[in-house]
Design a protein around this motif. Structure first.
Motif, PDB file in Angstrom:
ATOM      1  N   LEU A   1       0.862  -1.190   0.000  1.00 59.66           N
ATOM      2  CA  LEU A   1       0.000   0.000   0.000  1.00 59.66           C
ATOM      3  C   LEU A   1       0.891   1.231   0.000  1.00 59.66           C
ATOM      4  O   LEU A   1       1.425   1.635   1.032  1.00 59.66           O
ATOM      5  CB  LEU A   1      -0.920  -0.036   1.220  1.00 59.66           C
TER       6      LEU A   1
ATOM      7  N   TRP B   1       0.543   4.399  -0.327  1.00 58.55           N
ATOM      8  CA  TRP B   1       0.245   5.684   0.314  1.00 58.55           C
ATOM      9  C   TRP B   1       0.524   5.679   1.814  1.00 58.55           C
ATOM     10  O   TRP B   1       0.541   6.719   2.449  1.00 58.55           O
ATOM     11  CB  TRP B   1      -1.199   6.111   0.033  1.00 58.55           C
ATOM     12  N   MET B   2       0.745   4.480   2.374  1.00 53.52           N
ATOM     13  CA  MET B   2       1.018   4.414   3.817  1.00 53.52           C
ATOM     14  C   MET B   2       2.489   4.660   4.100  1.00 53.52           C
ATOM     15  O   MET B   2       3.326   4.465   3.234  1.00 53.52           O
ATOM     16  CB  MET B   2       0.675   3.025   4.351  1.00 53.52           C
TER      17      MET B   2
ATOM     18  N   GLN C   1       3.052   2.495   9.344  1.00 53.10           N
ATOM     19  CA  GLN C   1       1.593   2.321   9.267  1.00 53.10           C
ATOM     20  C   GLN C   1       1.258   0.995   8.570  1.00 53.10           C
ATOM     21  O   GLN C   1       0.337   0.291   8.985  1.00 53.10           O
ATOM     22  CB  GLN C   1       0.973   3.472   8.470  1.00 53.10           C
TER      23      GLN C   1
ATOM     24  N   TYR D   1      -0.790  -2.051  10.034  1.00 55.08           N
ATOM     25  CA  TYR D   1      -1.980  -2.531   9.330  1.00 55.08           C
ATOM     26  C   TYR D   1      -1.911  -4.043   9.105  1.00 55.08           C
ATOM     27  O   TYR D   1      -2.844  -4.772   9.428  1.00 55.08           O
ATOM     28  CB  TYR D   1      -2.101  -1.784   7.993  1.00 55.08           C
TER      29      TYR D   1
ATOM     30  N   TYR E   1      -3.824  -8.246  11.232  1.00 56.18           N
ATOM     31  CA  TYR E   1      -4.486  -9.458  10.737  1.00 56.18           C
ATOM     32  C   TYR E   1      -3.969 -10.734  11.410  1.00 56.18           C
ATOM     33  O   TYR E   1      -4.514 -11.799  11.180  1.00 56.18           O
ATOM     34  CB  TYR E   1      -4.279  -9.594   9.227  1.00 56.18           C
TER      35      TYR E   1
ATOM     36  N   ARG F   1       7.409   7.063   3.259  1.00 58.14           N
ATOM     37  CA  ARG F   1       6.204   6.646   2.553  1.00 58.14           C
ATOM     38  C   ARG F   1       6.553   5.394   1.729  1.00 58.14           C
ATOM     39  O   ARG F   1       7.593   5.358   1.070  1.00 58.14           O
ATOM     40  CB  ARG F   1       5.783   7.780   1.639  1.00 58.14           C
TER      41      ARG F   1
ATOM     42  N   HIS G   1      -1.573  12.645   4.147  1.00 60.97           N
ATOM     43  CA  HIS G   1      -2.460  11.562   4.519  1.00 60.97           C
ATOM     44  C   HIS G   1      -1.799  10.199   4.703  1.00 60.97           C
ATOM     45  O   HIS G   1      -0.792   9.970   4.106  1.00 60.97           O
ATOM     46  CB  HIS G   1      -3.533  11.473   3.441  1.00 60.97           C
ATOM     47  N   PRO G   2      -2.371   9.290   5.441  1.00 61.96           N
ATOM     48  CA  PRO G   2      -3.618   9.527   6.158  1.00 61.96           C
ATOM     49  C   PRO G   2      -3.348  10.218   7.493  1.00 61.96           C
ATOM     50  O   PRO G   2      -2.267  10.100   8.055  1.00 61.96           O
ATOM     51  CB  PRO G   2      -4.142   8.112   6.402  1.00 61.96           C
TER      52      PRO G   2
ATOM     53  N   GLU H   1      -6.123   6.498  10.914  1.00 59.11           N
ATOM     54  CA  GLU H   1      -5.507   5.184  11.117  1.00 59.11           C
ATOM     55  C   GLU H   1      -6.015   4.550  12.412  1.00 59.11           C
ATOM     56  O   GLU H   1      -6.442   3.396  12.420  1.00 59.11           O
ATOM     57  CB  GLU H   1      -3.978   5.325  11.157  1.00 59.11           C
TER      58      GLU H   1
ATOM     59  N   GLY I   1     -10.622  -3.618   7.349  1.00 64.10           N
ATOM     60  CA  GLY I   1      -9.248  -3.494   6.850  1.00 64.10           C
ATOM     61  C   GLY I   1      -9.232  -3.016   5.407  1.00 64.10           C
ATOM     62  O   GLY I   1      -8.439  -2.142   5.028  1.00 64.10           O
ATOM     63  N   THR I   2     -10.140  -3.563   4.596  1.00 64.53           N
ATOM     64  CA  THR I   2     -10.198  -3.148   3.188  1.00 64.53           C
ATOM     65  C   THR I   2     -10.694  -1.717   3.061  1.00 64.53           C
ATOM     66  O   THR I   2     -10.201  -0.942   2.234  1.00 64.53           O
ATOM     67  CB  THR I   2     -11.123  -4.099   2.395  1.00 64.53           C
TER      68      THR I   2
ATOM     69  N   TYR J   1     -10.185   0.547   5.230  1.00 67.19           N
ATOM     70  CA  TYR J   1      -9.033   1.370   5.624  1.00 67.19           C
ATOM     71  C   TYR J   1      -8.059   1.511   4.455  1.00 67.19           C
ATOM     72  O   TYR J   1      -7.656   2.629   4.097  1.00 67.19           O
ATOM     73  CB  TYR J   1      -8.356   0.708   6.827  1.00 67.19           C
ATOM     74  N   SER J   2      -7.726   0.372   3.837  1.00 64.94           N
ATOM     75  CA  SER J   2      -6.697   0.421   2.795  1.00 64.94           C
ATOM     76  C   SER J   2      -7.174   1.130   1.524  1.00 64.94           C
ATOM     77  O   SER J   2      -6.370   1.625   0.751  1.00 64.94           O
ATOM     78  CB  SER J   2      -6.209  -0.996   2.453  1.00 64.94           C
TER      79      SER J   2
ATOM     80  N   ALA K   1      -8.837   5.393   3.397  1.00 67.70           N
ATOM     81  CA  ALA K   1      -8.228   6.283   4.397  1.00 67.70           C
ATOM     82  C   ALA K   1      -7.750   7.615   3.804  1.00 67.70           C
ATOM     83  O   ALA K   1      -7.976   8.669   4.403  1.00 67.70           O
ATOM     84  CB  ALA K   1      -7.094   5.566   5.116  1.00 67.70           C
ATOM     85  N   PRO K   2      -7.095   7.628   2.620  1.00 62.76           N
ATOM     86  CA  PRO K   2      -6.671   8.932   2.090  1.00 62.76           C
ATOM     87  C   PRO K   2      -7.860   9.870   1.840  1.00 62.76           C
ATOM     88  O   PRO K   2      -7.775  11.061   2.120  1.00 62.76           O
ATOM     89  CB  PRO K   2      -5.968   8.569   0.780  1.00 62.76           C
TER      90      PRO K   2
END
Lengths: 305, 465
Positions: free
Chosen positions: A92, A94-95, A99, A103, A107, A130, B232-233, B238, B259-260, B262-263, B266-267
């Motif tokens: 991901l 953008w994280m 983060q 995330y 799980y 990032r 972001h985010p 978060e 979770g989905t 969020y992914s 979130a932005p």
């Protein structure tokens, strides 16, 4: 039927993408505690095979069973025991790295925070960066952390070290060796960097055009192929060297270097003694063995010249 | 084949250019036909093609930013200077074609005709080169097109710029030619700078054409994100999503659905004030467009769905959902998206009702603009169309870019029809469908289609792109 002592059981697995036969009647059995090197050229079907094991792909024919369940029926319980690092490295973007770790760890009930901290320190993962801005090597390090953080029983590494620099690759191999200290942990590693792979694996699977052309223990494979340096005890080296199962023969500076398959060292020494020659026997590196197996070199009939 | 010829091939080899040609075909037809049908001088009919040279300059230069950003443009001999050749070749051709329309201009005698043609040529050249600038300095093409063009059209209509320009070309021949020559020299010098190729080499450039290049869009978005590390985010987003996830079992569907969400969201959630601002802009824009705005809320789900990139079905992200869990998660995501779009439409509708009482009616060139409230029943549209769009994308995921192009072209022509023709038949069509079939039936059918396709994909297909 799936053996209770088998993690992955594949039988008669075939998969076609349009005109391309990606997998062709593949049979494979993976037992716990083994470290398997899955080798093959680009397009040989390695990634396709690995994706069948985790149920991302469905077979056209045959069966694939992982942890006792058909791969297409794998649920969170089974997939939660599998770590997977793949060559595309989808993350991901953008994280921030930290983060993403938080995330993904959400799980897994058994996420090992101590292991995470050690890995971050050893592999210099930049937590504040990032994910999308990370270099390919840094992304790969992060992907590996996410795959091992929950200490999976089965770790599938599809080209895991391709983007790592030599030092980080060495660290990664050390890490793998630590991971496999647990004798029940199984690792499947697909890589083109054979010099790295041979340091850790105990079983080799070589694929070509969707078929498994060789599957055996690594020690057994290394014993099968040898490099023999033949030099005369006195005088000239004979024009003909009547060794059996010679795959390759090169002469230079009064000596011959032979690549030989399936010939015990004692027999080689006896034959050399009869020719009044001396022999030095070395094991072949995996890269050379791979070239022989994939190149399908057949033993030279008659004597080596 | 010369380097220039290879660069010129971009004009017909790139799929993105064909999308642009399709989008522009209607306005180009209008611009071309005007001077051929109306020969009356002093009415501005002849300058349409000359002004359109700006758009041609902008669009034909865009593929060159791609070429310049490749390392070979910097390293290989002759590549650094080809951009100058390319721009001037296309500029000369454009100028020539645009000036030809003045051949039918009335009352031009003797040496006046070639001089006017020359003046029109340099005027078109100036417009073309003006279009090159935003393309090369990296101004967002979309912004340039969608802001500059309507502003030019409205301002041109209001201040009669077209008539003014026509008089300039015909009556002020030498100043117009001089302006064209100066523009040409300035552009030549600008394109001759040694730093030009270095500025672009290996840089991250995206333009309108890059809608077809998902990988490049991803890289550019990442580069933009990396340049703004504090964006972001937001931390609260978060925390909020993770706390929702942690309320559910590790193997339960709730954890995967949250979770989905969020992914994927979130932005956007981090930028919720911008979403409200967007609702306000949409309310004003389509409020003024009148009842014809309804189709936007039909197409909105397509935009959202395409942006989801088939999450979570085709994700190889390292989280452990099986095929069954992917099914429930995808369903959860679709329901949430549909409901959120429904709420967004209601907010837009509410804002338009409020604004309809507050904002004034105004008239430009005899056309009266009145902000009308957007029908709140349109909130049903996302609930009906999102599952259908999702089903289409799931089943035809390999052709999603074609789908996107189709949606863009459809959107454009609907806007053209709505704004230019100004008839209510789109709304009539939409409302007749909604009224003639009870909404419940439409909802049931669309969600049933989605469920069937989703089930088929999750149980029978490979889950990776």
């Amino acid at each position: 039927m799936t053996d209770n002592n088998t993690i992955v059981q594949i039988s008669g697995l075939s998969k076609r993408f349009g005109a391309t036969q990606a997998l062709d009647a593949v049979d494979l059995e993976i037992r716990p505690g083994s470290i398997i090197g899955l080798l093959g050229a680009n397009g040989a079907g390695k990634s396709t095979l690995l994706r069948h094991i985790i149920g991302l792909y469905l077979p056209d024919e045959g069966r694939c069973t992982t942890f006792g369940r058909q791969a297409k029926e794998l649920g969170p319980e089974e997939l939660g025991r599998i770590g997977y690092v793949h060559q595309e490295g989808e993350l991901l973007d953008w994280m921030k790295a930290e983060q993403l770790i938080r995330y993904v760890s959400a799980y897994y009930p058994d996420w090992n925070t101590r292991l995470e901290r050690e890995y971050i320190a050893d592999f210099e993962v930049s937590l504040d960066a990032r994910v999308g801005s990370l270099s390919p090597g840094q992304r790969q390090k992060l992907a590996i952390l996410l795959a091992i953080g929950f200490e999976p029983d089965l770790l599938i590494l599809d080209e895991p070290a391709a983007a790592l620099d030599p030092v980080m690759r060495a660290n990664f191999l050390d890490l793998l060796l630590n991971i496999i200290q647990d004798e029940n942990r199984t690792v499947i590693i697909s890589s083109h960097i054979l010099s790295d792979v041979e340091k850790v694996i105990d079983h080799v699977v070589i694929m070509r055009t969707g078929r498994i052309v060789l599957s055996c223990g690594f020690d057994e494979l290394r014993e099968r192929f040898s490099k023999v340096r033949v030099s005369a005890v006195s005088g000239e080296l004979p024009a003909e060297l009547p060794f059996t199962n010679v795959l390759d023969c090169r002469r230079a500076n009064g000596e011959a270097i032979l690549t030989i398959e399936d010939c015990p060292a004692e027999r080689l020494r006896d034959q050399a003694e009869r020719l009044n020659c001396r022999v030095e026997i070395e094991t072949l590196p995996l890269e050379d063995i791979y070239k022989i197996v994939v190149g399908q070199k057949t033993p030279v009939a008659g004597a080596a010249r | 084949m010369s380097i220039l010829s290879v660069n010129l091939k971009h004009l017909y080899q790139r799929r993105g250019m064909w999308l642009i040609y399709a989008l522009l075909s209607l306005p180009v037809f209008h611009i071309v036909i005007a001077p051929l049908r109306n020969h009356e001088p002093g009415k501005g009919w002849y300058v349409g093609p000359v002004m359109f040279a700006f758009v041609i300059g902008l669009l034909t230069t865009l593929p060159q930013t791609d070429v310049l950003s490749k390392p070979f443009s910097y390293c290989l001999p002759g590549h650094r200077r080809v951009i100058r050749k390319y721009i001037f070749s296309t500029a000369l051709a454009t100028g020539l074609v645009c000036s030809m329309f003045f051949l039918t201009y009335h009352n031009l005698f003797g040496r006046q005709m070639p001089l006017v043609l020359c003046s029109a040529f340099f005027a078109a050249l100036t417009f073309y080169l003006a279009g090159v600038v935003p393309a090369l300095i990296g101004m967002k093409t979309g912004v340039a097109l969608f802001i500059l063009l309507p502003v030019t059209v409205v301002a041109g209509e209001h201040y009669e710029l077209d008539i003014f320009l026509e008089r300039l070309i015909v009556e002020q021949i030498y100043p117009t030619i001089l302006t064209g020559i100066i523009s040409g020299i300035a552009m030549w010098l600008w394109l001759s700078r040694k730093a030009l190729a270095r500025r672009y080499c290996s840089g991250s450039w995206t333009g309108f054409l890059d809608v077809f290049n998902a990988e490049k869009l991803r890289r550019s978005a990442n580069a933009a994100l990396a340049a703004r590390p504090n964006k972001h985010p937001k931390p609260w987003v978060e925390k909020w999503f993770l706390s929702r996830m942690n309320k559910y079992d590790y193997s339960g569907p709730g954890r995967y659905i949250w979770g989905t969400l969020y992914s994927t969201s979130a932005p956007a959630v981090s930028q919720w004030p911008n979403l409200l601002l967007l609702a306000l802009v949409v309310a004003i824009m389509f409020g003024y467009a009148g009842g014809e705005a309804g189709f936007v809320f039909v197409l909105l789900p397509a935009m959202v769905v395409l942006n989801r990139h088939l999450a979570p079905i085709n994700s190889t992200m390292l989280i452990p959902p099986g095929r069954r869990r992917r099914f429930t998660t995808a369903l959860g995501l679709a329901v949430t998206d549909a409901v959120m779009l429904c709420i967004f439409t209601l907010i837009v509708s509410g804002l338009s009702s409020l604004l309809a009482r507050l904002v004034p009616t105004f008239t430009i060139s005899g056309i009266t603009f009145t902000l009308r409230a957007i029908d709140p029943r349109l909130a049903l549209a996302p609930l009906i169309f999102l599952p259908v769009t999702s089903a289409v994308q799931l089943y035809f995921h390999k052709t999603s870019m074609v789908l996107m192009s189709g949606v863009l072209i459809l959107l454009f022509y609907l806007v053209v029809i709505a704004v230019i023709i100004r008839q209510d038949y789109l709304n009539v069509l939409l409302s007749s469908v909604v009224v003639s079939l009870p909404a419940v039936i439409l909802l049931t059918v669309s969600w049933a289609i989605f469920l069937l396709v989703l089930r088929h994909v999750c149980s029978k297909q490979c889950l990776i792109k």
